[in-house]
Structures are given as structure tokens and as C-alpha cells.
Design a protein around this motif. Structure first.
Motif, PDB file in Angstrom:
ATOM      1  N   THR A  60      -1.645  -8.415 -13.302  1.00  0.00           N
ATOM      2  CA  THR A  60      -1.532  -8.873 -11.909  1.00  0.00           C
ATOM      3  C   THR A  60      -1.682 -10.386 -11.818  1.00  0.00           C
ATOM      4  O   THR A  60      -0.927 -11.058 -11.103  1.00  0.00           O
ATOM      5  CB  THR A  60      -2.605  -8.191 -11.040  1.00  0.00           C
ATOM      6  OG1 THR A  60      -2.445  -6.773 -11.101  1.00  0.00           O
ATOM      7  CG2 THR A  60      -2.488  -8.640  -9.593  1.00  0.00           C
ATOM      8  N   ALA A  98      -5.324   5.520  -9.124  1.00  0.00           N
ATOM      9  CA  ALA A  98      -5.363   5.157 -10.543  1.00  0.00           C
ATOM     10  C   ALA A  98      -6.692   4.542 -10.955  1.00  0.00           C
ATOM     11  O   ALA A  98      -7.242   4.877 -12.013  1.00  0.00           O
ATOM     12  CB  ALA A  98      -4.217   4.188 -10.853  1.00  0.00           C
ATOM     13  N   THR A 150       0.779  -2.071 -11.265  1.00  0.00           N
ATOM     14  CA  THR A 150       0.602  -0.702 -10.776  1.00  0.00           C
ATOM     15  C   THR A 150       1.542   0.253 -11.480  1.00  0.00           C
ATOM     16  O   THR A 150       1.139   1.336 -11.931  1.00  0.00           O
ATOM     17  CB  THR A 150       0.832  -0.646  -9.256  1.00  0.00           C
ATOM     18  OG1 THR A 150      -0.149  -1.434  -8.594  1.00  0.00           O
ATOM     19  CG2 THR A 150       0.748   0.788  -8.745  1.00  0.00           C
ATOM     20  N   LEU A 151       2.814  -0.132 -11.591  1.00  0.00           N
ATOM     21  CA  LEU A 151       3.786   0.720 -12.276  1.00  0.00           C
ATOM     22  C   LEU A 151       3.410   0.890 -13.748  1.00  0.00           C
ATOM     23  O   LEU A 151       3.568   1.985 -14.315  1.00  0.00           O
ATOM     24  CB  LEU A 151       5.188   0.112 -12.147  1.00  0.00           C
ATOM     25  CG  LEU A 151       5.753   0.039 -10.722  1.00  0.00           C
ATOM     26  CD1 LEU A 151       7.131  -0.608 -10.731  1.00  0.00           C
ATOM     27  CD2 LEU A 151       5.813   1.420 -10.086  1.00  0.00           C
ATOM     28  N   THR A 189       0.815  -1.212   0.000  1.00  0.00           N
ATOM     29  CA  THR A 189       0.000   0.000   0.000  1.00  0.00           C
ATOM     30  C   THR A 189       0.849   1.263   0.000  1.00  0.00           C
ATOM     31  O   THR A 189       0.353   2.349  -0.288  1.00  0.00           O
ATOM     32  CB  THR A 189      -0.925   0.011   1.232  1.00  0.00           C
ATOM     33  OG1 THR A 189      -1.503  -1.277   1.402  1.00  0.00           O
ATOM     34  CG2 THR A 189      -2.045   1.021   1.083  1.00  0.00           C
ATOM     35  N   LEU A 203       0.392   3.311 -14.014  1.00  0.00           N
ATOM     36  CA  LEU A 203       0.811   4.692 -13.740  1.00  0.00           C
ATOM     37  C   LEU A 203       1.589   5.267 -14.925  1.00  0.00           C
ATOM     38  O   LEU A 203       1.431   6.446 -15.272  1.00  0.00           O
ATOM     39  CB  LEU A 203       1.662   4.740 -12.468  1.00  0.00           C
ATOM     40  CG  LEU A 203       0.921   4.433 -11.164  1.00  0.00           C
ATOM     41  CD1 LEU A 203       1.900   4.395  -9.996  1.00  0.00           C
ATOM     42  CD2 LEU A 203      -0.181   5.448 -10.904  1.00  0.00           C
ATOM     43  N   GLN A 221      -4.692  -4.106 -16.550  1.00  0.00           N
ATOM     44  CA  GLN A 221      -3.948  -4.073 -15.290  1.00  0.00           C
ATOM     45  C   GLN A 221      -4.227  -5.321 -14.465  1.00  0.00           C
ATOM     46  O   GLN A 221      -3.304  -5.935 -13.910  1.00  0.00           O
ATOM     47  CB  GLN A 221      -4.324  -2.822 -14.489  1.00  0.00           C
ATOM     48  CG  GLN A 221      -3.597  -2.710 -13.161  1.00  0.00           C
ATOM     49  CD  GLN A 221      -4.108  -1.561 -12.309  1.00  0.00           C
ATOM     50  OE1 GLN A 221      -5.123  -0.943 -12.614  1.00  0.00           O
ATOM     51  NE2 GLN A 221      -3.413  -1.258 -11.225  1.00  0.00           N
ATOM     52  N   GLY A 231       1.157  -7.190  -7.509  1.00  0.00           N
ATOM     53  CA  GLY A 231       0.504  -5.924  -7.816  1.00  0.00           C
ATOM     54  C   GLY A 231       1.456  -4.813  -8.217  1.00  0.00           C
ATOM     55  O   GLY A 231       1.016  -3.793  -8.775  1.00  0.00           O
ATOM     56  N   VAL A 232       2.750  -5.002  -7.985  1.00  0.00           N
ATOM     57  CA  VAL A 232       3.709  -3.937  -8.269  1.00  0.00           C
ATOM     58  C   VAL A 232       3.886  -3.686  -9.768  1.00  0.00           C
ATOM     59  O   VAL A 232       3.773  -2.538 -10.223  1.00  0.00           O
ATOM     60  CB  VAL A 232       5.065  -4.235  -7.591  1.00  0.00           C
ATOM     61  CG1 VAL A 232       6.111  -3.199  -8.008  1.00  0.00           C
ATOM     62  CG2 VAL A 232       4.901  -4.250  -6.075  1.00  0.00           C
ATOM     63  N   LEU A 286       2.781   2.162  -2.109  1.00  0.00           N
ATOM     64  CA  LEU A 286       2.799   2.710  -3.469  1.00  0.00           C
ATOM     65  C   LEU A 286       1.737   3.785  -3.663  1.00  0.00           C
ATOM     66  O   LEU A 286       1.655   4.384  -4.737  1.00  0.00           O
ATOM     67  CB  LEU A 286       2.600   1.591  -4.492  1.00  0.00           C
ATOM     68  CG  LEU A 286       3.766   0.618  -4.677  1.00  0.00           C
ATOM     69  CD1 LEU A 286       3.381  -0.489  -5.661  1.00  0.00           C
ATOM     70  CD2 LEU A 286       5.013   1.339  -5.165  1.00  0.00           C
ATOM     71  N   SER A 339      -1.072   4.620  -6.657  1.00  0.00           N
ATOM     72  CA  SER A 339      -1.686   3.302  -6.821  1.00  0.00           C
ATOM     73  C   SER A 339      -3.153   3.279  -6.407  1.00  0.00           C
ATOM     74  O   SER A 339      -3.969   2.581  -7.023  1.00  0.00           O
ATOM     75  CB  SER A 339      -0.907   2.253  -6.010  1.00  0.00           C
ATOM     76  OG  SER A 339      -0.955   2.558  -4.619  1.00  0.00           O
TER      77      SER A 339
END
Length: 245
Positions: A87, A67, A126-127, A57, A130, A83, A122-123, A59, A64
Motif C-alpha cells: 500500500t 482479510a 487488497t487484491l 470500501t 485476497l 500488505q 489500497g486496491v 471491495l 477486504s
């Protein structure tokens, strides 16, 4: 209206971070006293599980948590689906690798592997999302503001950790002391570091103004932070300001 869209996204990330980051950092630093106060010593590994669950979290300072709502508001549901697919593509293989490997050493590590796989999966998505938002709309977080919010939260967390780490007392006492120290340092430190301005505090007060009792409670730390922000501005400018942007 690209300029408006960029401002909306940056503001969303900023105000989300101001409120969410302290809460997440508190859960990490005071996970032991929190769990032990609520459940006693029955779940000895729960503080560790809570800590690693919350890490992802953080992020939020990049956007994050903003978004999804941002893309939904613009009708970019296809991007949200992509997205989620990313994931799943990352998370499922990672889970199949980590959970059995760590479970072979300890059932506890197997549970930790499940949580870690969920956080890591999730990283990348998320990146990616973004980056997609920045590429298509030019919208991104104000990294200078995010860095200062993160710094204010980290300093407050460190100051809250020290008394709870070395204090020989019941967990509920450690929790109360830790929360008091954290809130004091964060509320007074955020304006000093520049994580929040007078304009931000006025916006937050407006956001909570229609929430009755919550508004009255939130007004206490907001007033304290406002005094610090005004004192800082007075020292910088040589006169009391009315507000800051």
C-alpha cells in the motif's frame, strides 16, 4: 481444518457485506443530503469528497474488510505487514504525482487527488492479500452471494436517488425519504434477489440478540425480510419452509 477456515472466511465476507454494503452505498447516493443536513451549505465540496472516500470500501464484497481479522486470527502478521508495504509503495508515489498535478488546476482537485490516491493505493494490496489467502488456505468470498448483495444495494440506491434528485425540498426531508426508500427496497429486495436466505436472517438475528435496544431495532427489518423470504420459498417449493441453509 481447511474446510472450516474456508467456511469462516466466506461467512465473514457475506455477513460483513450484508451490513456494510448498504451503509456504504447510502453514503454515496445520499452524500449531499447527509452533509447538508449536518453542516448546512458551509462545505460545498464535502459530498464529493465523501463519495470518493467511500468507493474503496465497496471491495468489502470481495473480502477486504475480513482479510485483516482473518490473517490476524491465523497468526499471519508477516502477510499483513507485506500488505501494508505494498500500500505504501503504491500510495506514496501516486500521491506525489496526483496531488501537485491536480492542485495546479484547483485546490479542490488537489484534495480530491489526495483522497483518490489513498483509495487506489489500497486496491493492489487488497487484491494481492485476497489472492494470497485463496492460494494458501483456499478461502475466498462467495462471489455469487457477493454479486447478489451488490445488486440489491445498487437497485435500492437507484430507487433512493430518484426522489432525492428531483424532489424540491429541504435536505433533511430528502435524507429521510431517501433512507426510507433505500431501506424498504433493500430489506424487501435482498430476499427476492437471493442475497439473503432464511438461514442468513436467523444468523443475523442471533448476532444481534444480545445487544438490547439494537436487537429490537434490527428485528424490525429482519422480520420484514423473513416474511418475503418465506413467501419466496413457499412459491418455489409449494409449502412453507422452516429454514434455509
Amino acid at each position: 481444518e481447511n474446510e472450516l477456515v474456508r467456511n469462516v472466511f466466506a461467512s465473514s465476507v457475506k455477513y460483513t457485506s450484508i451490513l456494510v454494503m448498504p451503509a456504504m452505498v447510502v453514503l454515496i447516493v445520499l452524500s449531499g443530503p447527509i452533509v447538508n443536513t449536518l453542516y448546512g451549505g458551509k462545505y460545498i465540496y464535502a459530498p464529493f469528497f465523501l463519495t470518493i472516500s467511500v468507493v474503496g470500501t465497496l471491495l468489502a464484497v470481495l473480502g477486504s474488510l475480513s482479510a485483516g481479522g482473518f490473517l490476524s486470527g491465523l497468526g499471519e502478521t508477516g502477510t499483513i505487514m507485506k500488505q501494508n508495504i505494498i500500500t505504501i509503495i503504491v500510495g506514496v508515489p501516486l500521491g506525489f504525482l496526483m496531488i501537485p498535478a491536480l492542485s495546479a488546476r484547483s485546490p479542490v482537485l488537489g484534495i480530491a487527488g489526495f483522497i483518490i490516491a489513498g483509495v487506489i493505493s489500497g486496491v493492489p494490496s487488497t487484491l494481492w492479500v485476497l489472492y494470497w489467502i485463496w492460494k494458501h488456505y483456499g478461502a475466498r468470498a462467495d462471489f455469487r452471494s457477493s454479486t447478489r448483495i451488490l445488486a440489491a444495494s445498487a437497485v435500492a440506491a437507484f430507487m433512493a436517488y430518484l426522489p432525492t434528485r428531483f424532489l424540491n425540498a429541504a435536505d433533511w426531508i430528502k435524507l429521510i425519504i431517501g433512507l426510507a426508500v433505500f431501506l424498504t427496497v433493500y430489506v424487501l429486495g435482498a430476499p427476492i434477489i437471493g442475497a439473503v436466505s432464511l438461514g442468513d436472517l436467523n444468523t443475523l438475528r442471533t448476532m444481534f440478540s444480545s445487544m438490547g435496544t439494537v436487537s429490537k431495532i434490527m428485528n424490525i427489518p429482519l422480520k420484514a425480510a423473513e416474511k418475503v423470504a418465506r413467501a419466496k420459498a413457499r412459491n418455489r417449493n409449494g409449502k412453507p419452509p422452516d429454514s434455509e441453509p
